[in-house]
Enzyme design. Structure first.
Site, PDB file in Angstrom:
ATOM      1  N   LEU A 118       1.339  -0.999   0.174  1.00  0.00           N
ATOM      2  CA  LEU A 118       0.152   0.078  -0.407  1.00  0.00           C
ATOM      3  C   LEU A 118       1.516   1.022   0.119  1.00  0.00           C
ATOM      4  O   LEU A 118       1.599   1.299   0.818  1.00  0.00           O
ATOM      5  CB  LEU A 118      -1.320  -0.040   0.972  1.00  0.00           C
ATOM      6  N   HIS A 119       0.604   2.184  -0.475  1.00  0.00           N
ATOM      7  CA  HIS A 119       1.192   3.200  -0.938  1.00  0.00           C
ATOM      8  C   HIS A 119       0.617   4.813  -1.486  1.00  0.00           C
ATOM      9  O   HIS A 119       1.437   5.526  -1.431  1.00  0.00           O
ATOM     10  CB  HIS A 119       2.593   3.655  -1.600  1.00  0.00           C
ATOM     11  N   ARG A 120      -0.453   4.168  -2.512  1.00  0.00           N
ATOM     12  CA  ARG A 120      -1.197   5.630  -2.581  1.00  0.00           C
ATOM     13  C   ARG A 120      -1.683   6.244  -1.721  1.00  0.00           C
ATOM     14  O   ARG A 120      -2.133   5.922  -0.037  1.00  0.00           O
ATOM     15  CB  ARG A 120      -2.408   4.967  -3.139  1.00  0.00           C
TER      16      ARG A 120
ATOM     17  N   ASP B 126      -2.481  -2.059  -3.831  1.00  0.00           N
ATOM     18  CA  ASP B 126      -2.715  -0.027  -4.453  1.00  0.00           C
ATOM     19  C   ASP B 126      -1.738  -0.165  -5.337  1.00  0.00           C
ATOM     20  O   ASP B 126      -2.161   1.304  -6.179  1.00  0.00           O
ATOM     21  CB  ASP B 126      -3.034   0.893  -3.446  1.00  0.00           C
TER      22      ASP B 126
END
Ligand code: UD1
Ligand code: UDP
Length: 370
Positions: A202-204, A282
């Protein structure tokens, strides 16, 4: 000479096959690194593992608010590219480095080749959408992964300089997956031999910048891990780590079933992905790699600029943080046969791009120009 203007982890991975193909053709090339990513685990490790040449220049832009970061990239990229005077400046993807590099090139009169051109999420809340669209308007060569992007560019009036080449992520993943199987010991190091697990990234900003949203996503992941008896291997991006660190209840997300780690290198990541029951992500690149390696994917977003992955049955979108909704998406993906066709090409995109960059007949002015 061909210049590669890059700044982040996925750009390094996806230019590597083009760099290799140019080197095999004896063509001179230079990497200009903006320094948008600079931590060892997001940067130098990829140079080592992919055998990329040392950058001709590192602009050391680092982290900053977006407009400042973009402005600094333009100024410093212009200085570096003016000295190099390359035949093409290749940018890859949709980061601030891409837009800054494309603008600097345009103002110097240098032609831009856009690798991974024509992707659209139509979600202007994500910073990448503007970067993709604007870089596309400036480019002279548009290197599209599939027909979907060729058609999208046509609808936007971009028809000159558009080439269907496949996605270099396939070249990189197939080549490195074999090395990962031989060399990476990450599964053993994390105590996962023979154990079922899901790989999470996850990094958005839409998922990780707000504590509330990230907590809700992680609670839903926890429910999936418990229901399916899956460990949740989660190499967390620094952006995500920073938000987890602010949470009063952070501890519960670093305990079983979570295995929270630093970002891992490419070989470790591919080994983890190849052996995972599924991935929950994501990331753009991870959606493509999961599709390529036949690992089911659930994308924790409302939209994707990689719709081919959904069309072929390799990916499902789930933007809901309700545990029931995420469990249903995971159930669906785990039940599907993994025999989908890979829409992203045959692993020879890098060679096609190299040939186009060296072809004297290819037009080198922005596609919009008469
Ligand atoms: C950037 C790209 C995104 C891409 C991602 C790949 C933009 C707008 N975003 O997002 O499209 O998917 O890279 O991973 O260009 N940080 C470190 N070490 C680093 C780099 C960053 O600790 O080497 C931390 C800093 O606190 C920084 C934060 O991560 O503020 C975010 O970094 P930034 O490059 O702004 O965006 P990414 O989230 O990495
Ligand atoms: N990746 C990696 N280590 C990790 C997480 C991801 O090597 O810990 C690789 C992954 O194989 C993929 C790329 O990084 O090729 C994806 O980058 P990211 O998710 O940061 O960006 P995006 O693809 O969303 O732009």
């Amino acid at each position: 000479m061909i210049a590669f203007l890059v700044g982040t982890r996925p750009e390094l991975i996806k230019i590597a096959p083009v760099v290799d193909a140019l080197a095999a053709r004896g063509a001179p090339l230079a990497i200009v690194h903006t320094g948008q990513h600079y931590s060892y685990q997001l940067d130098a490790i990829f140079f080592e593992e992919l055998g990329l040449p040392k950058p001709a220049a590192n602009l050391e832009v680092g982290s900053a608010p977006p407009a400042q970061q973009l402005g600094t990239i333009i100024i410093r990229a212009a200085e570096a590219l003016a000295k190099l005077q390359p035949r093409w400046v290749l940018v890859q993807g949709d980061t601030n480095s891409v837009l800054g590099g494309a603008l600097a090139s345009l103002k110097l009169g240098l032609p831009v080749a856009h690798l991974e051109a024509g992707l659209r999420s139509d979600d202007w809340e994500m910073p990448e959408e503007a970067n993709r669209v604007l870089a596309g308007r400036l480019a002279a060569m548009h290197l599209c992964p599939t027909e979907v992007q060729v058609e999208r560019l046509r609808l936007e009036g971009i028809v000159r300089g558009v080439y269907l080449v496949g996605n270099t992520v396939v070249d990189a993943a197939l080549k490195s997956a074999a090395r990962a199987r031989e060399r990476s010991t990450v599964v053993e190091r994390l105590g996962l031999s023979g154990k079922p697990y899901a790989l999470v990234t996850l990094h958005r900003p839409s998922n990780v910048d707000s504590e509330e949203r990230l907590r809700a996503v992680m609670r839903a992941l926890l429910a999936v891990g418990e229901r399916h008896g899956l460990a949740l291997v989660f190499p967390a991006h620094p952006r995500t780590q920073a938000t987890i660190a602010r949470m009063a209840d952070a501890k519960r997300f670093s305990e079983a079933p979570f295995i929270l780690t630093e970002p891992v290198g490419y070989l470790d990541f591919l080994r983890l992905l190849a052996d995972a029951r599924l991935t929950l992500t994501d990331s753009g690149g991870v959606q493509e790699e999961a599709c390529t390696l036949h690992v089911p994917c659930v994308t924790l977003r409302a939209n994707t600029e990689r719709p081919e992955t959904v069309t072929v049955g390799a990916n499902l979108l789930c933007d809901s943080t309700s545990p029931g909704d995420l469990e249903a998406a995971v159930d669906t993906m785990l039940a599907r046969p993994r025999d989908w066709q890979n829409p992203f090409g045959d692993g020879r995109a890098g060679e096609r791009v190299a040939d186009l960059l060296l072809d004297p007949k290819v037009r080198r002015i922005p596609s919009g120009a008469p």
